[in-house]
Design a protein around this motif. Structure first.
Motif, PDB file in Angstrom:
ATOM      1  N   SER A  74     -11.531  10.517 -14.338  1.00  0.00           N
ATOM      2  CA  SER A  74     -10.744  11.699 -14.746  1.00  0.00           C
ATOM      3  C   SER A  74     -10.790  12.801 -13.680  1.00  0.00           C
ATOM      4  CB  SER A  74     -11.231  12.236 -16.095  1.00  0.00           C
ATOM      5  OG  SER A  74     -12.574  12.647 -15.980  1.00  0.00           O
ATOM      6  N   ASP A  75     -11.869  12.881 -12.892  1.00  0.00           N
ATOM      7  CA  ASP A  75     -11.930  13.871 -11.799  1.00  0.00           C
ATOM      8  C   ASP A  75     -10.855  13.587 -10.756  1.00  0.00           C
ATOM      9  OD1 ASP A  75     -14.083  15.205 -12.879  1.00  0.00           O
ATOM     10  OD2 ASP A  75     -15.565  14.040 -11.770  1.00  0.00           O
ATOM     11  N   PHE A  76     -10.607  12.299 -10.526  1.00  0.00           N
ATOM     12  CA  PHE A  76      -9.585  11.925  -9.550  1.00  0.00           C
ATOM     13  C   PHE A  76      -8.190  12.073 -10.163  1.00  0.00           C
ATOM     14  CE2 PHE A  76     -13.496   9.891  -8.104  1.00  0.00           C
ATOM     15  CZ  PHE A  76     -13.519  10.312  -6.778  1.00  0.00           C
ATOM     16  N   ASP A  77      -8.041  11.648 -11.420  1.00  0.00           N
ATOM     17  CA  ASP A  77      -6.742  11.790 -12.105  1.00  0.00           C
ATOM     18  C   ASP A  77      -6.287  13.245 -12.101  1.00  0.00           C
ATOM     19  OD1 ASP A  77      -6.786   9.105 -12.700  1.00  0.00           O
ATOM     20  OD2 ASP A  77      -7.400   9.371 -14.792  1.00  0.00           O
ATOM     21  N   SER A  78      -7.207  14.157 -12.427  1.00  0.00           N
ATOM     22  CA  SER A  78      -6.819  15.567 -12.570  1.00  0.00           C
ATOM     23  C   SER A  78      -6.420  16.181 -11.227  1.00  0.00           C
ATOM     24  CB  SER A  78      -7.951  16.375 -13.206  1.00  0.00           C
ATOM     25  OG  SER A  78      -9.083  16.373 -12.352  1.00  0.00           O
ATOM     26  N   ARG A  79      -6.780  15.543 -10.135  1.00  0.00           N
ATOM     27  CA  ARG A  79      -6.405  16.024  -8.795  1.00  0.00           C
ATOM     28  C   ARG A  79      -5.226  15.237  -8.221  1.00  0.00           C
ATOM     29  NH1 ARG A  79     -11.592  17.051  -9.942  1.00  0.00           N
ATOM     30  NH2 ARG A  79     -12.523  18.921  -9.042  1.00  0.00           N
ATOM     31  N   GLY A  80      -4.649  14.365  -9.025  1.00  0.00           N
ATOM     32  CA  GLY A  80      -3.506  13.568  -8.563  1.00  0.00           C
ATOM     33  C   GLY A  80      -3.900  12.537  -7.522  1.00  0.00           C
ATOM     34  N   VAL A  81      -5.115  11.996  -7.652  1.00  0.00           N
ATOM     35  CA  VAL A  81      -5.647  11.046  -6.666  1.00  0.00           C
ATOM     36  C   VAL A  81      -5.740   9.658  -7.289  1.00  0.00           C
ATOM     37  CG1 VAL A  81      -7.600  10.482  -5.166  1.00  0.00           C
ATOM     38  CG2 VAL A  81      -7.037  12.883  -5.609  1.00  0.00           C
ATOM     39  N   LYS A  82      -5.127   8.670  -6.624  1.00  0.00           N
ATOM     40  CA  LYS A  82      -5.280   7.273  -7.054  1.00  0.00           C
ATOM     41  C   LYS A  82      -6.440   6.644  -6.294  1.00  0.00           C
ATOM     42  CE  LYS A  82      -0.413   6.155  -7.842  1.00  0.00           C
ATOM     43  NZ  LYS A  82       0.693   5.370  -7.247  1.00  0.00           N
ATOM     44  N   LEU A  83      -7.164   5.777  -6.960  1.00  0.00           N
ATOM     45  CA  LEU A  83      -8.308   5.088  -6.349  1.00  0.00           C
ATOM     46  C   LEU A  83      -7.949   3.637  -6.083  1.00  0.00           C
ATOM     47  CD1 LEU A  83     -10.832   6.413  -8.976  1.00  0.00           C
ATOM     48  CD2 LEU A  83     -10.912   7.006  -6.541  1.00  0.00           C
ATOM     49  N   ILE A  84      -8.468   3.108  -4.959  1.00  0.00           N
ATOM     50  CA  ILE A  84      -8.335   1.665  -4.731  1.00  0.00           C
ATOM     51  C   ILE A  84      -9.532   1.197  -3.900  1.00  0.00           C
ATOM     52  CG2 ILE A  84      -6.738   2.014  -2.757  1.00  0.00           C
ATOM     53  CD1 ILE A  84      -5.371  -0.664  -3.801  1.00  0.00           C
ATOM     54  N   GLY A  85     -10.268   0.220  -4.448  1.00  0.00           N
ATOM     55  CA  GLY A  85     -11.449  -0.304  -3.770  1.00  0.00           C
ATOM     56  C   GLY A  85     -11.093  -1.537  -2.941  1.00  0.00           C
ATOM     57  N   PHE A 108       0.822  -1.212   0.000  1.00  0.00           N
ATOM     58  CA  PHE A 108       0.000   0.000   0.000  1.00  0.00           C
ATOM     59  C   PHE A 108       0.859   1.268   0.000  1.00  0.00           C
ATOM     60  CE2 PHE A 108      -3.105   2.949   2.243  1.00  0.00           C
ATOM     61  CZ  PHE A 108      -3.859   3.167   1.116  1.00  0.00           C
ATOM     62  N   HIS A 109       1.915   1.293   0.801  1.00  0.00           N
ATOM     63  CA  HIS A 109       2.737   2.516   0.843  1.00  0.00           C
ATOM     64  C   HIS A 109       3.421   2.766  -0.502  1.00  0.00           C
ATOM     65  CE1 HIS A 109       3.034   3.264   5.477  1.00  0.00           C
ATOM     66  NE2 HIS A 109       1.803   3.289   5.017  1.00  0.00           N
ATOM     67  N   GLN A 110       3.838   1.680  -1.157  1.00  0.00           N
ATOM     68  CA  GLN A 110       4.415   1.872  -2.503  1.00  0.00           C
ATOM     69  C   GLN A 110       3.346   2.360  -3.467  1.00  0.00           C
ATOM     70  OE1 GLN A 110       6.496  -1.575  -3.928  1.00  0.00           O
ATOM     71  NE2 GLN A 110       8.028  -1.455  -2.292  1.00  0.00           N
ATOM     72  N   PHE A 111       2.141   1.838  -3.312  1.00  0.00           N
ATOM     73  CA  PHE A 111       1.035   2.260  -4.176  1.00  0.00           C
ATOM     74  C   PHE A 111       0.773   3.758  -4.001  1.00  0.00           C
ATOM     75  CE2 PHE A 111      -3.552   3.080  -4.693  1.00  0.00           C
ATOM     76  CZ  PHE A 111      -3.752   2.650  -6.001  1.00  0.00           C
ATOM     77  N   ILE A 112       0.797   4.229  -2.738  1.00  0.00           N
ATOM     78  CA  ILE A 112       0.552   5.658  -2.489  1.00  0.00           C
ATOM     79  C   ILE A 112       1.625   6.487  -3.191  1.00  0.00           C
ATOM     80  CG2 ILE A 112       0.431   7.490  -0.740  1.00  0.00           C
ATOM     81  CD1 ILE A 112      -0.505   5.297   1.276  1.00  0.00           C
ATOM     82  N   GLY A 113       2.886   6.079  -3.028  1.00  0.00           N
ATOM     83  CA  GLY A 113       3.986   6.842  -3.653  1.00  0.00           C
ATOM     84  C   GLY A 113       3.900   8.295  -3.244  1.00  0.00           C
ATOM     85  N   ASN A 114       3.833   9.215  -4.229  1.00  0.00           N
ATOM     86  CA  ASN A 114       3.718  10.654  -3.929  1.00  0.00           C
ATOM     87  C   ASN A 114       2.326  11.176  -4.265  1.00  0.00           C
ATOM     88  OD1 ASN A 114       6.335  11.135  -2.988  1.00  0.00           O
ATOM     89  ND2 ASN A 114       7.095  10.981  -5.095  1.00  0.00           N
ATOM     90  N   SER A 115       1.345  10.291  -4.278  1.00  0.00           N
ATOM     91  CA  SER A 115      -0.011  10.692  -4.690  1.00  0.00           C
ATOM     92  C   SER A 115      -0.938  10.820  -3.485  1.00  0.00           C
ATOM     93  CB  SER A 115      -0.619   9.638  -5.612  1.00  0.00           C
ATOM     94  OG  SER A 115       0.149   9.486  -6.761  1.00  0.00           O
ATOM     95  N   TRP A 116      -2.075  11.432  -3.738  1.00  0.00           N
ATOM     96  CA  TRP A 116      -3.210  11.287  -2.843  1.00  0.00           C
ATOM     97  C   TRP A 116      -3.881   9.955  -3.200  1.00  0.00           C
ATOM     98  CZ3 TRP A 116      -5.416  15.090   0.589  1.00  0.00           C
ATOM     99  CH2 TRP A 116      -4.684  16.273   0.662  1.00  0.00           C
ATOM    100  N   VAL A 117      -4.521   9.344  -2.207  1.00  0.00           N
ATOM    101  CA  VAL A 117      -5.194   8.063  -2.457  1.00  0.00           C
ATOM    102  C   VAL A 117      -6.573   8.067  -1.806  1.00  0.00           C
ATOM    103  CG1 VAL A 117      -5.157   5.591  -1.844  1.00  0.00           C
ATOM    104  CG2 VAL A 117      -3.097   6.671  -2.755  1.00  0.00           C
ATOM    105  N   VAL A 118      -7.545   7.520  -2.521  1.00  0.00           N
ATOM    106  CA  VAL A 118      -8.849   7.197  -1.921  1.00  0.00           C
ATOM    107  C   VAL A 118      -8.915   5.679  -1.800  1.00  0.00           C
ATOM    108  CG1 VAL A 118     -11.345   7.156  -2.254  1.00  0.00           C
ATOM    109  CG2 VAL A 118     -10.061   9.228  -2.807  1.00  0.00           C
ATOM    110  N   LEU A 119      -8.919   5.207  -0.548  1.00  0.00           N
ATOM    111  CA  LEU A 119      -9.119   3.775  -0.261  1.00  0.00           C
ATOM    112  C   LEU A 119     -10.570   3.637   0.187  1.00  0.00           C
ATOM    113  CD1 LEU A 119      -8.258   0.829   0.525  1.00  0.00           C
ATOM    114  CD2 LEU A 119      -7.493   1.770   2.714  1.00  0.00           C
ATOM    115  N   PHE A 120     -11.352   2.874  -0.570  1.00  0.00           N
ATOM    116  CA  PHE A 120     -12.773   2.779  -0.190  1.00  0.00           C
ATOM    117  C   PHE A 120     -13.255   1.341  -0.286  1.00  0.00           C
ATOM    118  CE2 PHE A 120     -15.143   2.727  -4.360  1.00  0.00           C
ATOM    119  CZ  PHE A 120     -14.040   2.816  -5.200  1.00  0.00           C
TER     120      PHE A 120
END
Ligand code: BEZ
Length: 216
Positions: free
Chosen positions: A57-68, A23-35
């Motif tokens: 694209s709303d999340f991409d444009s804000r530098g946010v990675k998603l993970i369900g 998970f920490h590697q996944f976060i990297g330097n991004s924001w993340v939404v874990l849901f």
């Protein structure tokens, strides 16, 4: 250690629909939404995951990675993603954690043993509709829990991310129902002298409530 706003997001390794992750590697330097969602092949969840995929694209444009996440097997996730794509006319591309053993769910306190509306036929708790927003420093910035009966409002999630990201860049907070572009509140730690420089023309409604044009 309970997960609270301001605590560090616990790390974990997991299987996902996009392969194994740390998970920490996944976060990297991004924001993340874990849901998380209660279960695959359930109606409300199918609309939620479709909506998130539609708004990628709303999340991409804000530098946010998603993970369900849900406590289902990888093969179920993959079959269900085909349904989500078909029903919602999307191409879901973010990873979904297959937390069949409920390790991540337990780590993130996503199981509610007291909510009798969110259990399977054997009475085993499903995962809660939880949302964690994690910033690039791996700090928890938002925690939401929704009832099983109610699909989440992803406009609200994007709205809070906008507020958090703006507040990290500028010394501001945001008022009730604020949306990107609306006036902001000058942070209470900013003196009036500083505010003159940072937010020329700011308006004092009360000494503790000062409004400024959005710095967007
Ligand atoms: C649903 O996604 O529709 C759902 C899942 C678990 C319990 C209730 C509803």
């Amino acid at each position: 250690m309970p997960i609270r706003l301001g605590t560090s997001a616990p790390n974990f390794q997991a299987q996902t629909t996009k392969g194994p992750i740390d998970f920490h590697q996944f976060i990297g330097n991004s924001w993340v939404v874990l849901f998380s969602h209660p279960a695959d092949f359930t109606p409300v969840c199918t609309t939620e995951l479709g909506e998130v995929a539609r708004r990628q694209s709303d999340f991409d444009s804000r530098g946010v990675k998603l993970i369900g996440l849900s406590a289902n097997k990888l093969e179920d996730h993959n079959k269900w993603i085909a349904d989500i794509n078909e029903i919602n006319n999307v191409d879901l591309s973010f990873p979904i954690i297959a937390d069949y053993e409920r390790k991540v769910s337990a780590l993130y306190d996503m199981l509610d043993y007291q909510d009798i509306t969110n259990v399977d036929t054997a009475g085993v708790p499903f995962t809660v509709r939880s949302v964690f927003v994690v910033d690039p420093k791996k700090t928890i910035r938002l925690i939401l829990s929704y009832p099983a009966s109610t699909g989440r409002n992803f406009d609200e999630l994007v709205r809070v991310i906008d507020s958090l990201q703006l507040g990290d860049k500028h010394r501001i907070t945001t008022p009730a129902n604020w949306r990107k572009g609306d006036d902001v509140i000058v942070h209470p730690s900013v003196t009036n002298e500083e505010a003159e420089k940072l937010f020329p023309g700011f308006k004092t409604v009360k000494p503790y409530l000062r409004l400024a044009k959005s710095p967007f």
